[in-house]
Scaffold this active site. Structure first.
Site, PDB file in Angstrom:
ATOM      1  CG  HIS A  46      37.226  40.477  43.794  1.00  0.00           C
ATOM      2  ND1 HIS A  46      35.897  40.413  43.438  1.00  0.00           N
ATOM      3  CD2 HIS A  46      37.895  40.683  42.640  1.00  0.00           C
ATOM      4  CE1 HIS A  46      35.779  40.575  42.132  1.00  0.00           C
ATOM      5  NE2 HIS A  46      36.972  40.754  41.635  1.00  0.00           N
ATOM      6  CG  HIS A  86      38.712  44.449  39.364  1.00  0.00           C
ATOM      7  ND1 HIS A  86      38.755  44.177  38.015  1.00  0.00           N
ATOM      8  CD2 HIS A  86      38.260  43.317  39.965  1.00  0.00           C
ATOM      9  CE1 HIS A  86      38.338  42.943  37.810  1.00  0.00           C
ATOM     10  NE2 HIS A  86      38.029  42.386  38.980  1.00  0.00           N
ATOM     11  CB  CYS A 144      36.871  36.043  38.235  1.00  0.00           C
ATOM     12  SG  CYS A 144      37.002  37.275  36.918  1.00  0.00           S
ATOM     13  CD  GLU A 178      34.705  43.079  38.588  1.00  0.00           C
ATOM     14  OE1 GLU A 178      34.462  42.682  39.740  1.00  0.00           O
ATOM     15  OE2 GLU A 178      34.479  42.409  37.568  1.00  0.00           O
ATOM     16  CG  HIS A 183      40.995  38.994  39.752  1.00  0.00           C
ATOM     17  ND1 HIS A 183      40.242  37.935  40.222  1.00  0.00           N
ATOM     18  CD2 HIS A 183      40.115  39.926  39.316  1.00  0.00           C
ATOM     19  CE1 HIS A 183      38.962  38.207  40.045  1.00  0.00           C
ATOM     20  NE2 HIS A 183      38.850  39.412  39.504  1.00  0.00           N
ATOM     21  CG  ASP A 196      41.674  52.643  48.388  1.00  0.00           C
ATOM     22  OD1 ASP A 196      41.714  52.070  47.280  1.00  0.00           O
ATOM     23  OD2 ASP A 196      42.370  53.636  48.665  1.00  0.00           O
ATOM     24  CG  HIS A 197      45.303  50.268  48.140  1.00  0.00           C
ATOM     25  ND1 HIS A 197      44.728  51.469  47.838  1.00  0.00           N
ATOM     26  CD2 HIS A 197      46.238  50.035  47.202  1.00  0.00           C
ATOM     27  CE1 HIS A 197      45.295  51.962  46.756  1.00  0.00           C
ATOM     28  NE2 HIS A 197      46.222  51.104  46.343  1.00  0.00           N
TER      29      HIS A 197
END
Length: 137
Positions: free
Chosen positions: A17, A44, A36, A127, A42, A81-82
């Site tokens: 994100h 997580h 960020c 996070e 980036h 996810d991903h």
């Protein structure tokens, strides 16, 4: 005697994100979100905790079937996810993909999907090991 119990399921997902508000300048975004807000984003490895509340069934001894809760959470994880949250998840097209908003996203998606008598109590999104947010509706 009926007893109310809190039940928690923990799952994980990985996503990218960028914390950025389009109405603000790059400088203002950097002041608020620091690194960020960098253009390429980036990622997580998130941990999400879903906590429900309900009365323990006297016959089965459970609040709800954990496999059912797991399936509901996994249905939602498939959406994030991903993924690049800001680009791939419509919910985040209009709002920053902060931990706080991820909690609300999970809440809104799960609140109506639980069995009768079971209520969503709290969503917690980690996070990092040091940063997390919680939402109780």
């Amino acid at each position: 005697m009926s007893r109310e119990v809190l039940l928690t399921r923990v799952e994980q997902f990985s996503a990218a994100h960028r914390l950025f508000v389009p109405a603000l300048s790059d400088e203002e975004n950097f002041k608020i979100f620091n690194k960020c807000s960098w253009k390429n984003g980036h990622g997580h490895n998130y941990k999400v905790e879903v906590r429900v509340k309900g009365v323990v069934n006297e016959t089965t001894g459970i609040v709800m079937n954990l496999d059912d809760l797991k399936l509901e959470i996994q249905f939602l994880l498939k959406q994030v996810d991903h993924k690049y949250l800001d680009k791939d998840v419509p919910y985040f097209a209009e709002r920053p993909s902060t931990m706080e908003n991820i909690c609300i996203f999970f809440w809104e998606a799960l609140v109506g999907r639980l069995p009768e008598g079971v209520k969503l109590n709290k969503i917690k999104v980690h996070e990092t090991d040091k940063n997390y947010a919680s939402y109780k509706g």
